[in-house]
Motif scaffolding. Structure first.
Motif, PDB file in Angstrom:
ATOM      1  N   MET A 192     -11.295   2.928  10.165  1.00  0.00           N
ATOM      2  CA  MET A 192     -10.979   1.979   8.763  1.00  0.00           C
ATOM      3  C   MET A 192     -11.347   1.035   9.788  1.00  0.00           C
ATOM      4  SD  MET A 192      -7.942   1.280   6.556  1.00  0.00           S
ATOM      5  CE  MET A 192      -8.319  -0.956   5.527  1.00  0.00           C
ATOM      6  N   VAL A 193     -11.991   0.396   9.768  1.00  0.00           N
ATOM      7  CA  VAL A 193     -12.758  -1.366   9.380  1.00  0.00           C
ATOM      8  C   VAL A 193     -11.173  -2.726   8.865  1.00  0.00           C
ATOM      9  CG1 VAL A 193     -13.794  -3.704  10.412  1.00  0.00           C
ATOM     10  CG2 VAL A 193     -14.787  -1.054  10.204  1.00  0.00           C
ATOM     11  N   ILE A 194     -10.882  -3.367   9.912  1.00  0.00           N
ATOM     12  CA  ILE A 194      -9.606  -4.340   9.557  1.00  0.00           C
ATOM     13  C   ILE A 194     -10.085  -5.794   9.738  1.00  0.00           C
ATOM     14  CG2 ILE A 194      -7.526  -5.290   9.782  1.00  0.00           C
ATOM     15  CD1 ILE A 194      -6.598  -2.922  10.558  1.00  0.00           C
ATOM     16  N   ASN A 195     -10.723  -6.725   7.741  1.00  0.00           N
ATOM     17  CA  ASN A 195     -11.011  -7.387   8.540  1.00  0.00           C
ATOM     18  C   ASN A 195     -10.272  -8.491   8.177  1.00  0.00           C
ATOM     19  OD1 ASN A 195     -12.313 -10.054   7.115  1.00  0.00           O
ATOM     20  ND2 ASN A 195     -13.311  -8.710   5.374  1.00  0.00           N
ATOM     21  N   ARG A 196     -10.498  -9.227   9.639  1.00  0.00           N
ATOM     22  CA  ARG A 196      -9.692 -10.415  10.904  1.00  0.00           C
ATOM     23  C   ARG A 196      -9.859 -11.446   9.396  1.00  0.00           C
ATOM     24  NH1 ARG A 196     -10.504 -14.617  13.538  1.00  0.00           N
ATOM     25  NH2 ARG A 196      -8.754 -15.424  15.276  1.00  0.00           N
ATOM     26  N   GLN A 197     -10.456 -11.432   8.819  1.00  0.00           N
ATOM     27  CA  GLN A 197     -10.406 -12.969   7.958  1.00  0.00           C
ATOM     28  C   GLN A 197      -9.431 -12.731   7.028  1.00  0.00           C
ATOM     29  OE1 GLN A 197     -11.356 -16.092   8.920  1.00  0.00           O
ATOM     30  NE2 GLN A 197     -12.492 -15.572  11.075  1.00  0.00           N
ATOM     31  N   LEU A 198      -8.903 -11.715   6.886  1.00  0.00           N
ATOM     32  CA  LEU A 198      -8.229 -11.471   5.772  1.00  0.00           C
ATOM     33  C   LEU A 198      -6.988 -10.707   6.000  1.00  0.00           C
ATOM     34  CD1 LEU A 198      -8.122 -10.318   2.052  1.00  0.00           C
ATOM     35  CD2 LEU A 198      -8.158  -8.255   2.831  1.00  0.00           C
ATOM     36  N   VAL A 199      -6.954 -11.081   7.197  1.00  0.00           N
ATOM     37  CA  VAL A 199      -5.439 -10.432   7.630  1.00  0.00           C
ATOM     38  C   VAL A 199      -4.991 -11.954   7.475  1.00  0.00           C
ATOM     39  CG1 VAL A 199      -4.279  -9.747   9.820  1.00  0.00           C
ATOM     40  CG2 VAL A 199      -6.222  -8.137   8.278  1.00  0.00           C
ATOM     41  N   LEU A 200      -5.458 -12.328   8.395  1.00  0.00           N
ATOM     42  CA  LEU A 200      -5.670 -14.276   8.734  1.00  0.00           C
ATOM     43  C   LEU A 200      -5.210 -14.782   7.646  1.00  0.00           C
ATOM     44  CD1 LEU A 200      -4.737 -15.327  11.500  1.00  0.00           C
ATOM     45  CD2 LEU A 200      -7.474 -16.522  11.328  1.00  0.00           C
ATOM     46  N   THR A 201      -5.893 -14.750   6.003  1.00  0.00           N
ATOM     47  CA  THR A 201      -5.411 -15.120   5.442  1.00  0.00           C
ATOM     48  C   THR A 201      -4.007 -14.755   4.783  1.00  0.00           C
ATOM     49  OG1 THR A 201      -7.444 -15.587   4.089  1.00  0.00           O
ATOM     50  CG2 THR A 201      -6.028 -15.710   2.960  1.00  0.00           C
ATOM     51  N   TYR A 202      -3.624 -13.804   4.802  1.00  0.00           N
ATOM     52  CA  TYR A 202      -2.439 -13.074   4.258  1.00  0.00           C
ATOM     53  C   TYR A 202      -1.415 -13.332   5.162  1.00  0.00           C
ATOM     54  CZ  TYR A 202      -4.181 -10.316   0.324  1.00  0.00           C
ATOM     55  OH  TYR A 202      -5.098  -9.761  -1.117  1.00  0.00           O
ATOM     56  N   LEU A 203      -1.230 -13.648   6.453  1.00  0.00           N
ATOM     57  CA  LEU A 203      -0.627 -14.713   7.509  1.00  0.00           C
ATOM     58  C   LEU A 203      -0.148 -15.760   7.348  1.00  0.00           C
ATOM     59  CD1 LEU A 203       1.248 -13.798  10.118  1.00  0.00           C
ATOM     60  CD2 LEU A 203      -0.934 -14.684  11.592  1.00  0.00           C
ATOM     61  N   TYR A 204      -1.457 -16.250   7.010  1.00  0.00           N
ATOM     62  CA  TYR A 204      -0.776 -17.961   6.141  1.00  0.00           C
ATOM     63  C   TYR A 204      -0.202 -17.826   4.868  1.00  0.00           C
ATOM     64  CZ  TYR A 204      -4.350 -19.626   9.844  1.00  0.00           C
ATOM     65  OH  TYR A 204      -4.690 -20.010  10.709  1.00  0.00           O
ATOM     66  N   LEU A 205      -0.493 -16.812   4.287  1.00  0.00           N
ATOM     67  CA  LEU A 205       0.319 -16.429   3.042  1.00  0.00           C
ATOM     68  C   LEU A 205       2.192 -16.566   3.156  1.00  0.00           C
ATOM     69  CD1 LEU A 205      -1.685 -15.252   0.149  1.00  0.00           C
ATOM     70  CD2 LEU A 205      -0.690 -17.746   0.365  1.00  0.00           C
ATOM     71  N   LEU A 206       2.305 -15.176   4.460  1.00  0.00           N
ATOM     72  CA  LEU A 206       3.225 -15.379   4.465  1.00  0.00           C
ATOM     73  C   LEU A 206       4.095 -16.486   4.774  1.00  0.00           C
ATOM     74  CD1 LEU A 206       5.662 -13.032   4.753  1.00  0.00           C
ATOM     75  CD2 LEU A 206       4.719 -12.382   6.811  1.00  0.00           C
ATOM     76  N   VAL A 207       3.337 -17.373   5.938  1.00  0.00           N
ATOM     77  CA  VAL A 207       3.685 -18.204   6.851  1.00  0.00           C
ATOM     78  C   VAL A 207       3.927 -19.169   5.399  1.00  0.00           C
ATOM     79  CG1 VAL A 207       4.011 -19.897   8.496  1.00  0.00           C
ATOM     80  CG2 VAL A 207       2.836 -17.970   8.651  1.00  0.00           C
ATOM     81  N   TYR A 208       3.893 -19.603   4.831  1.00  0.00           N
ATOM     82  CA  TYR A 208       3.974 -20.918   3.696  1.00  0.00           C
ATOM     83  C   TYR A 208       5.105 -20.029   2.783  1.00  0.00           C
ATOM     84  CZ  TYR A 208       3.530 -22.202  -0.864  1.00  0.00           C
ATOM     85  OH  TYR A 208       3.987 -22.995  -2.637  1.00  0.00           O
ATOM     86  N   ILE A 209       5.306 -19.272   2.529  1.00  0.00           N
ATOM     87  CA  ILE A 209       6.239 -18.195   1.992  1.00  0.00           C
ATOM     88  C   ILE A 209       7.808 -18.314   2.847  1.00  0.00           C
ATOM     89  CG2 ILE A 209       7.083 -16.408   0.663  1.00  0.00           C
ATOM     90  CD1 ILE A 209       4.276 -15.883  -0.386  1.00  0.00           C
ATOM     91  N   LEU A 210       7.881 -18.049   3.828  1.00  0.00           N
ATOM     92  CA  LEU A 210       8.691 -18.069   4.655  1.00  0.00           C
ATOM     93  C   LEU A 210       9.235 -19.361   4.325  1.00  0.00           C
ATOM     94  CD1 LEU A 210       7.864 -15.158   7.559  1.00  0.00           C
ATOM     95  CD2 LEU A 210       9.488 -15.170   4.995  1.00  0.00           C
ATOM     96  N   LEU A 211       7.776 -20.126   4.648  1.00  0.00           N
ATOM     97  CA  LEU A 211       8.244 -21.929   5.439  1.00  0.00           C
ATOM     98  C   LEU A 211       8.741 -22.148   4.146  1.00  0.00           C
ATOM     99  CD1 LEU A 211       5.684 -23.047   7.862  1.00  0.00           C
ATOM    100  CD2 LEU A 211       8.508 -23.164   8.199  1.00  0.00           C
ATOM    101  N   SER A 212       8.552 -21.967   3.068  1.00  0.00           N
ATOM    102  CA  SER A 212       8.694 -22.491   2.430  1.00  0.00           C
ATOM    103  C   SER A 212      10.281 -22.606   1.909  1.00  0.00           C
ATOM    104  CB  SER A 212       7.694 -22.591   0.862  1.00  0.00           C
ATOM    105  OG  SER A 212       8.268 -23.080  -0.833  1.00  0.00           O
ATOM    106  N   SER A 213      10.972 -20.924   1.511  1.00  0.00           N
ATOM    107  CA  SER A 213      11.864 -20.635   1.200  1.00  0.00           C
ATOM    108  C   SER A 213      12.807 -21.153   1.913  1.00  0.00           C
ATOM    109  CB  SER A 213      12.068 -18.897   1.311  1.00  0.00           C
ATOM    110  OG  SER A 213      10.767 -18.882  -0.178  1.00  0.00           O
ATOM    111  N   GLY A 214      12.972 -21.221   3.265  1.00  0.00           N
ATOM    112  CA  GLY A 214      13.293 -21.102   4.653  1.00  0.00           C
ATOM    113  C   GLY A 214      13.521 -23.056   4.170  1.00  0.00           C
ATOM    114  N   VAL A 215      13.010 -23.810   4.121  1.00  0.00           N
ATOM    115  CA  VAL A 215      13.417 -25.717   4.065  1.00  0.00           C
ATOM    116  C   VAL A 215      13.816 -25.492   2.883  1.00  0.00           C
ATOM    117  CG1 VAL A 215      12.496 -27.655   3.407  1.00  0.00           C
ATOM    118  CG2 VAL A 215      11.243 -26.548   5.332  1.00  0.00           C
ATOM    119  N   ILE A 216      13.640 -25.106   1.709  1.00  0.00           N
ATOM    120  CA  ILE A 216      15.373 -25.373   0.397  1.00  0.00           C
ATOM    121  C   ILE A 216      16.014 -24.189   0.665  1.00  0.00           C
ATOM    122  CG2 ILE A 216      15.754 -24.077  -1.895  1.00  0.00           C
ATOM    123  CD1 ILE A 216      12.366 -24.183  -1.947  1.00  0.00           C
ATOM    124  N   LEU A 217      16.748 -23.385   1.566  1.00  0.00           N
ATOM    125  CA  LEU A 217      17.933 -23.125   1.919  1.00  0.00           C
ATOM    126  C   LEU A 217      17.948 -23.320   3.225  1.00  0.00           C
ATOM    127  CD1 LEU A 217      16.684 -19.069   1.927  1.00  0.00           C
ATOM    128  CD2 LEU A 217      17.951 -20.305  -0.017  1.00  0.00           C
TER     129      LEU A 217
END
Length: 382
Positions: A1-26
């Motif tokens: 199974m070939v992992i799409n590096r760009q797709l993984v990077l996109t979801y990583l950025y989304l995860l970072v955004y969600i964590l940072l956004s939630s973290g700043v508020i808390l």
């Protein structure tokens, strides 16, 4: 199974955004709350954020020359930057003050009113047209927020007024950004936005700080921890840049879904981090109703985008359509808005009501264009 590096990077950025956004508020809630770090001075905290952001932007622009500053005249600064900064500072001031009175979960529920406020301001200012399908969605969102408020156990009228006032101040800022900056054809990226707006907002916040918070800070025992405030300001700055990374790699639909997901996660997390926060069944029901309205609103806007991107074979028809598009402020995406490495993200002819705003990083709201054409971003790995 070939992992799409760009797709993984996109979801990583989304995860970072969600964590940072939630973290700043808390983090902000924890710092301001008398039950925890006990620094009940929201204007001071906001000024620390603005001072730190402005300082970092100054070094990036003037010292390291990462980006080139725009041609800023006194007229543009006086008629555009100053009023936008004033409402930006107000939205942060009122929004952070609300943390002293109401829970994070309830604040997130009230923030569902953001599309309502922005749409109303846009219609009043003439930058958007009153559409009954959008209006009915706004009514649904409002009903949901009212139901959620009715179910709030620790309802506080002062905190609610502060939060709602902050929401409308931010909505008016978005409309002003569209009306003022776009008329001047000003190009701002996240760094230049911080460079011009953060210092001006700091100055605006100084007046209420001097009148409201400075006297109290002189007589009370202030616990000023450099590590806490530095990490808090750094988190807020990182959130601004994480949004810039996300909008460069995802579509409007993905960003909006991530925003809704982040809100639900944050509501759940807040009850764990702050046990005194209690969520009732009526809270959840009301918020679910509001989110249904927001989702329908997003669907209609994305549908408008796709309709505006239909190919037109005839040049005369294309010219006629572009002329109409100039007058139609409800479009999310205009094809001639592009990104280049020297000027960054160009503010296009987007309606303020179309901007998907993260209230914790509102400096980028004016540039968060909900583009669906991903080819426009291929030259920028943000």
């Amino acid at each position: 199974m070939v992992i799409n590096r760009q797709l993984v990077l996109t979801y990583l950025y989304l995860l970072v955004y969600i964590l940072l956004s939630s973290g700043v508020i808390l983090y902000n809630k924890w710092v301001l709350s008398p039950k925890y770090f006990n620094f009940p001075f929201p204007i001071t905290l906001t000024m620390i954020h603005m001072g730190f952001s402005g300082l970092v932007a100054f070094f990036l622009v003037r010292v390291f020359k990462v980006v080139t500053p725009v041609k800023m005249t006194f007229e543009i600064y006086a008629t555009c930057v100053i009023p936008i900064s004033a409402f930006f500072a107000s939205s942060l001031w009122f929004g952070n003050t609300a943390y002293l009175f109401i829970s994070v979960a309830f604040i997130q529920m009230l923030k569902a009113l953001m599309p309502v406020a922005t749409f109303l301001m846009a219609v009043i200012c003439g930058t958007d047209k009153l559409r009954w399908d959008i209006f009915l969605n706004m009514v649904l969102v409002s009903i949901g927020v009212v139901v959620s408020s009715y179910g709030e156990i620790h309802f506080n009228i002062v905190g609610t007024v502060y939060q709602v006032t902050g929401i409308f101040a931010e909505a008016l800022r978005l409309v002003l950004t569209q009306v003022l900056l776009q008329k001047k054809g000003l190009t701002l990226n996240p760094i230049t936005s911080l460079y011009y707006i953060a210092p001006c907002s700091f100055v605006f916040l100084f007046v209420p700080w001097y009148l409201l918070e400075k006297p109290g800070m002189e007589v009370s025992q202030i616990q000023f921890n450099f590590g806490i405030f530095f990490s808090n300001a750094l988190s807020a700055l990182a959130l601004n840049f994480s949004i810039f990374l996300v909008i460069g790699r995802t579509s409007a639909v993905t960003i909006r879904v991530a925003g809704v997901l982040k809100d639900w996660i944050l509501i759940a997390l807040s009850t764990v981090v702050f046990p005194e926060s209690t969520i009732t069944t009526l809270n959840i029901v009301g918020y679910a109703i509001a989110i249904c309205g927001v989702i329908m609103y997003n669907y209609l806007k994305v549908k408008d985008v796709r309709a505006s991107q239909l190919p037109i074979e005839n040049l005369a028809e294309r010219t006629a359509k572009e002329f109409k598009m100039e007058k139609k402020s409800s479009d999310l995406y205009v094809p001639d808005d592009t990104i280049n490495s020297s000027s960054g993200l160009r503010i296009g002819r987007n309606s303020a009501s179309d901007v998907n705003v993260d209230e914790e990083a509102p400096l980028l709201a004016s540039s968060r264009l909900s583009h669906l054409g991903q080819s426009q971003y291929s030259s920028h790995s943000a």
